[in-house]
Design a protein around this motif. Structure first.
Motif, mmCIF file in Angstrom:
data_model
loop_
_atom_site.group_PDB
_atom_site.id
_atom_site.type_symbol
_atom_site.label_atom_id
_atom_site.label_comp_id
_atom_site.label_asym_id
_atom_site.label_seq_id
_atom_site.Cartn_x
_atom_site.Cartn_y
_atom_site.Cartn_z
ATOM 1 N N VAL A 60 77.501 -35.718 20.167
ATOM 2 C CA VAL A 60 76.616 -36.833 19.832
ATOM 3 C C VAL A 60 75.171 -36.355 19.729
ATOM 4 O O VAL A 60 74.419 -36.771 18.834
ATOM 5 C CB VAL A 60 76.754 -37.957 20.878
ATOM 6 C CG1 VAL A 60 75.718 -39.047 20.652
ATOM 7 C CG2 VAL A 60 78.161 -38.546 20.830
ATOM 8 N N GLU B 216 79.906 -39.354 13.215
ATOM 9 C CA GLU B 216 78.658 -39.551 13.945
ATOM 10 C C GLU B 216 77.432 -39.236 13.099
ATOM 11 O O GLU B 216 76.363 -39.816 13.313
ATOM 12 C CB GLU B 216 78.631 -38.650 15.192
ATOM 13 C CG GLU B 216 79.552 -39.092 16.312
ATOM 14 C CD GLU B 216 78.993 -40.275 17.092
ATOM 15 O OE1 GLU B 216 77.787 -40.576 16.951
ATOM 16 O OE2 GLU B 216 79.783 -40.899 17.831
ATOM 17 N N CYS B 217 77.565 -38.331 12.130
ATOM 18 C CA CYS B 217 76.350 -37.829 11.481
ATOM 19 C C CYS B 217 76.304 -37.950 9.966
ATOM 20 O O CYS B 217 75.207 -37.984 9.395
ATOM 21 C CB CYS B 217 76.111 -36.369 11.866
ATOM 22 S SG CYS B 217 77.300 -35.201 11.146
#
Length: 472
Positions: free
Chosen positions: A435, A463-464
């Motif tokens: 994260v 997440e990205c």
């Protein structure tokens, strides 16, 4: 089943410090049930890999340091037994598998260990053929190890362990560079080994694929065993508790971003994507990195053929695709580490990029660490941002795999690269650092950089990534 196949492993009151006094393990007790699969998990740097090095005898035979307590296999202390005995009882798949190779071709590598133990030639050939078939890599038998992708290297290391026919197999992050299909292959192989009575110890961050196979779970934290539980109990813990323990997803993650197709030649003609996918993948080149007419050949064979590809500034673009399709070759070509055919063109913001504007964080980050301490590799602010400040005085090569990954990312940020390419940046990384790295990449993108993430890690991409390109 032979008695050897029921090897008993135990760790009794073990503490271990590397040279310089850094303590890695603190009074660890652990029993490994014969014929069972024991999962060792926990945060990056918690001591998982060190536990495996104890069991296979690398500590203290090859890694110096201060060791107390006992490590037992069938009631024999590993530290006092001849090192050659460890090779008859344990085989290991390392986190960085290329470091365990001794020969130049896949076939020779699978024969190397049995030859050293004077196994008969016909038996070596049978073991080699069986291991290649087990992992579906018969086509790699004659390949030079230096030409393999990271995922292919990982498969060969697993095949090498199979060919040794030891009663105990130790696996350190065995799926770290593998695509989803290859992960399924590894799961199937582990399942067959377990059914055959092998004793298995797996140190992993990515754990979802082991559901239904794990008998016992050992969770490490700061060099100690902080939790033990039965395998099925791991999948009953709640989301909050999972994250608190630093564990990755317990269920197979699904890609949240619809990938745009990109045809690439890598061992054969690629599938041409749909028209709307092409538009999404190539963009208009106005503000970002535009690649045109990129062709790469190896040994006279075209391995990459991309007419046009665009990576926008201010966004994180994920690149996915099967092992060996050409993702790393693409990254190396962008950074001019790989020669392309004449006629290839690249522009950054409409201009030809200057040397050093693109930085590649490699799969094998050992090649990018050069100094004697972490503080010499990267600046204090970047070490702080990537949770490495407490390790400033450590030697870079003494770090865990995940810590090394974050350190190289810190050096890339220090160089103010406008194009940052990360090749499997989350191998060996726990949930908390996954994260944190994702947040750092989003921050770097907001600064106007082109961020490209080559990864099989769907959890990380979710997440990205703002967009995902699928090389097919």
């Amino acid at each position: 089943m032979t008695a050897a196949a029921r090897a008993r492993l135990a760790i009794r009151g073990v503490s271990y410090s590397y040279p310089g006094g850094r303590q890695v393990l603190d009074d660890v007790d652990m029993d490994v049930t014969p014929g069972a699969l024991t999962l060792v998990c926990g945060a990056s740097g918690s001591g998982k890999s060190t536990v495996l090095r104890l069991l296979n005898g690398l500590i203290p035979n090859f890694h110096e340091g201060e060791l107390s307590g006992r490590v037992l296999i069938d009631d024999e202390d590993v530290s006092s037994a001849p090192i050659e005995r460890s090779g008859l009882r344990t085989a290991t798949v390392f986190q960085n598998p290329a470091s365990q190779f001794f020969t130049t071709t896949v076939a020779d590598e699978l024969a190397f260990a049995p030859q050293n133990y004077r196994v008969e030639a016909g038996e070596i050939r049978r073991r080699r053929a069986g291991a290649l078939e087990e992992l579906g890599i018969e086509d790699l038998a004659d390949r030079d190890l230096r030409t393999l992708s990271g995922g292919q290297v990982q498969k060969v290391a697993c095949a090498q362990a199979l060919a040794q026919r030891t009663p105990v197999i130790l696996l350190d992050e065995p799926t770290s560079n593998l695509d989803p299909r290859a992960i399924d292959d590894v799961r199937a192989t582990i399942g067959r080994l377990k059914a055959a009575g092998r004793t298995l110890v797996v140190a992993e961050h990515r754990i979802y694929f082991l559901r239904g196979l794990v008998d016992e779970v050992v969770i490490m934290g700061r060099g100690r065993v902080v939790h033990r539980m039965a395998g099925e109990d791991l999948w009953r813990i709640g989301e909050a508790r999972r994250k608190e323990l630093g564990l990755r997803a317990l269920e197979r993650p699904r890609l949240a971003v619809r990938p745009a197709g990109l045809a690439a030649i890598a061992g054969g003609p690629g599938r041409r994507p749909a028209a709307d996918d092409v538009d999404d993948a190539v963009g208009n080149g106005a503000d970002g990195l535009l690649i045109e007419n990129l062709q790469v050949e190896r040994s006279g064979r075209l391995v990459l053929d991309i007419p046009r590809l665009f990576f926008p500034a201010g966004a994180v673009t994920g690149v996915v695709g099967a092992n060996g399709i050409g993702k790393t070759t693409l990254a190396r070509a962008v950074c001019r580490l790989q020669r392309a055919r004449r006629g290839a063109r690249m522009s950054l913001g409409g201009r030809e990029p200057r040397s050093g504007r693109a930085f590649l964080v490699m799969q094998d980050v050992h090649r990018q660490l050069f100094t004697e301490s972490v503080s010499q590799e990267a600046s204090a602010p970047q070490l702080e941002r990537l949770d490495l400040a407490a390790l400033a005085d450590r030697h870079p090569l003494s770090l865990s795999g995940g810590q090394k990954q974050r350190l190289v990312i810190a050096t890339a940020i220090d160089q103010d690269a406008r194009v940052l390419i990360l090749d499997e940046p989350t191998s060996g990384v726990d949930h908390r650092h996954l994260v944190a790295i994702a947040a750092e990449l989003r921050d770097l993108a907001r600064e106007g950089r082109v961020i490209i993430v080559i990864s099989h890690d769907v959890e990380f991409l979710n997440e990205c990534a703002d967009r995902v390109i699928d090389m097919v």
